[in-house]
Motif scaffolding. Structure first.
Motif, PDB file in Angstrom:
ATOM      1  N   PHE A  96     -28.939-107.938 -47.388  1.00 56.28           N
ATOM      2  CA  PHE A  96     -27.613-107.762 -47.980  1.00 56.28           C
ATOM      3  C   PHE A  96     -26.540-108.528 -47.212  1.00 56.28           C
ATOM      4  CE2 PHE A  96     -29.222-103.332 -49.327  1.00 56.28           C
ATOM      5  CZ  PHE A  96     -29.871-103.868 -50.432  1.00 56.28           C
ATOM      6  N   ILE A  97     -26.813-108.787 -45.942  1.00 52.63           N
ATOM      7  CA  ILE A  97     -25.902-109.567 -45.115  1.00 52.63           C
ATOM      8  C   ILE A  97     -26.730-110.568 -44.323  1.00 52.63           C
ATOM      9  CG2 ILE A  97     -24.163-107.720 -44.927  1.00 52.63           C
ATOM     10  CD1 ILE A  97     -25.204-107.171 -42.069  1.00 52.63           C
ATOM     11  N   HIS A  98     -26.048-111.537 -43.727  1.00 53.94           N
ATOM     12  CA  HIS A  98     -26.685-112.512 -42.848  1.00 53.94           C
ATOM     13  C   HIS A  98     -26.020-112.424 -41.482  1.00 53.94           C
ATOM     14  CE1 HIS A  98     -28.782-114.588 -46.092  1.00 53.94           C
ATOM     15  NE2 HIS A  98     -27.661-114.657 -46.759  1.00 53.94           N
ATOM     16  N   ALA A 105     -22.027-112.986 -35.406  1.00 54.37           N
ATOM     17  CA  ALA A 105     -21.183-112.343 -36.415  1.00 54.37           C
ATOM     18  C   ALA A 105     -21.967-112.217 -37.718  1.00 54.37           C
ATOM     19  CB  ALA A 105     -19.911-113.155 -36.623  1.00 54.37           C
ATOM     20  N   TYR A 106     -21.417-111.439 -38.646  1.00 49.38           N
ATOM     21  CA  TYR A 106     -22.108-111.092 -39.885  1.00 49.38           C
ATOM     22  C   TYR A 106     -21.271-111.472 -41.099  1.00 49.38           C
ATOM     23  CZ  TYR A 106     -24.672-108.348 -36.497  1.00 49.38           C
ATOM     24  OH  TYR A 106     -25.406-107.967 -35.404  1.00 49.38           O
ATOM     25  N   VAL A 107     -21.967-111.909 -42.164  1.00 50.22           N
ATOM     26  CA  VAL A 107     -21.322-112.231 -43.435  1.00 50.22           C
ATOM     27  C   VAL A 107     -22.139-111.624 -44.566  1.00 50.22           C
ATOM     28  CG1 VAL A 107     -20.242-114.385 -42.665  1.00 50.22           C
ATOM     29  CG2 VAL A 107     -22.536-114.448 -43.648  1.00 50.22           C
ATOM     30  N   SER A 108     -21.479-111.358 -45.670  1.00 54.84           N
ATOM     31  CA  SER A 108     -22.202-110.849 -46.837  1.00 54.84           C
ATOM     32  C   SER A 108     -23.025-111.973 -47.440  1.00 54.84           C
ATOM     33  CB  SER A 108     -21.215-110.277 -47.855  1.00 54.84           C
ATOM     34  OG  SER A 108     -20.240-111.228 -48.202  1.00 54.84           O
ATOM     35  N   CYS A 109     -24.097-111.593 -48.124  1.00 58.00           N
ATOM     36  CA  CYS A 109     -25.023-112.548 -48.729  1.00 58.00           C
ATOM     37  C   CYS A 109     -24.627-112.802 -50.180  1.00 58.00           C
ATOM     38  CB  CYS A 109     -26.443-111.983 -48.669  1.00 58.00           C
ATOM     39  SG  CYS A 109     -27.649-113.027 -49.502  1.00 58.00           S
ATOM     40  N   HIS A 110     -24.661-114.051 -50.600  1.00 54.13           N
ATOM     41  CA  HIS A 110     -24.330-114.387 -51.983  1.00 54.13           C
ATOM     42  C   HIS A 110     -25.338-113.825 -52.985  1.00 54.13           C
ATOM     43  CE1 HIS A 110     -21.019-116.905 -51.022  1.00 54.13           C
ATOM     44  NE2 HIS A 110     -21.733-117.878 -50.513  1.00 54.13           N
ATOM     45  N   HIS A 111     -26.566-113.623 -52.537  1.00 52.97           N
ATOM     46  CA  HIS A 111     -27.640-113.209 -53.434  1.00 52.97           C
ATOM     47  C   HIS A 111     -28.396-112.023 -52.835  1.00 52.97           C
ATOM     48  CE1 HIS A 111     -26.770-116.880 -55.537  1.00 52.97           C
ATOM     49  NE2 HIS A 111     -26.840-117.510 -54.389  1.00 52.97           N
ATOM     50  N   PRO A 112     -27.772-110.853 -52.791  1.00 52.95           N
ATOM     51  CA  PRO A 112     -28.395-109.715 -52.104  1.00 52.95           C
ATOM     52  C   PRO A 112     -29.662-109.177 -52.766  1.00 52.95           C
ATOM     53  CG  PRO A 112     -26.400-109.018 -53.231  1.00 52.95           C
ATOM     54  CD  PRO A 112     -26.463-110.513 -53.329  1.00 52.95           C
TER      55      PRO A 112
END
Length: 169
Positions: A96-98, A105-112
């Motif tokens: 769900f995140i990368h 650091a963490y970012v949301s995933c475009h294709h969870p």
């Protein structure tokens, strides 16, 4: 808020992955999609996991764990580092995140909903990150590894530079 655009590579006719998706960051839509995917997979998206997910999704740049912890402490004075890290680990495991290893650091995933490896372009000026949705990059690295007899277990590709917004000609 980060506006994540698709890589120009994704518009190439030979590019098959994710080319049909627009990548303008919609935090609420992303959280709804993750909740739906979690339900489909029979996962327990606890209130804390949901809150950490919402914070990562709403961040205007990649979020560091201790920044997330500080935000949680504003609402819940007793939040502790292991709590945040357990939530982040769950979200990472589910795709769900990368995690951006080079800046921790963490970012949301475009294709969870899809398992995939993606490279990131990280701006060294504004700390913005763009997910490059073109699986040819991951496939090329994997093919090279196989050709060398290397058995890859994980793949992290992060390219540092200056984004379009920060670049001053």
């Amino acid at each position: 808020m980060i506006v994540r655009e698709e890589s120009p590579l994704a518009h190439d006719a030979a590019s098959k992955p994710h080319a049909h998706h627009a990548h303008h960051h919609d935090a609420k839509g992303f959280v709804r999609e993750v909740a739906h995917v979690s339900e489909q997979r029979g996962l327990r998206l606890t209130p804390l996991r949901m809150e950490v997910l919402e914070l990562v999704a709403a961040a205007d740049k990649p979020a560091k764990a201790y920044d997330l912890l500080d935000q949680l402490r504003e609402k819940h004075g007793n939040a502790a580092p292991p709590t945040v890290y357990r939530a982040l680990d769950f979200l990472l495991e589910q795709g769900f995140i990368h995690k951006l290893e080079s800046i921790n650091a963490y970012v949301s995933c475009h294709h969870p909903a899809e398992a995939h490896q993606v490279p990131f372009l990280i701006c060294d000026v504004c700390s913005g990150a763009e997910e490059v949705c073109d699986e040819r990059v991951a496939e090329l690295i994997e093919a090279q590894a196989r050709a060398l007899g290397f058995r890859a277990q994980a793949q992290t590709l992060e390219v540092h530079g200056v984004c379009k917004r920060c670049h001053k000609p």
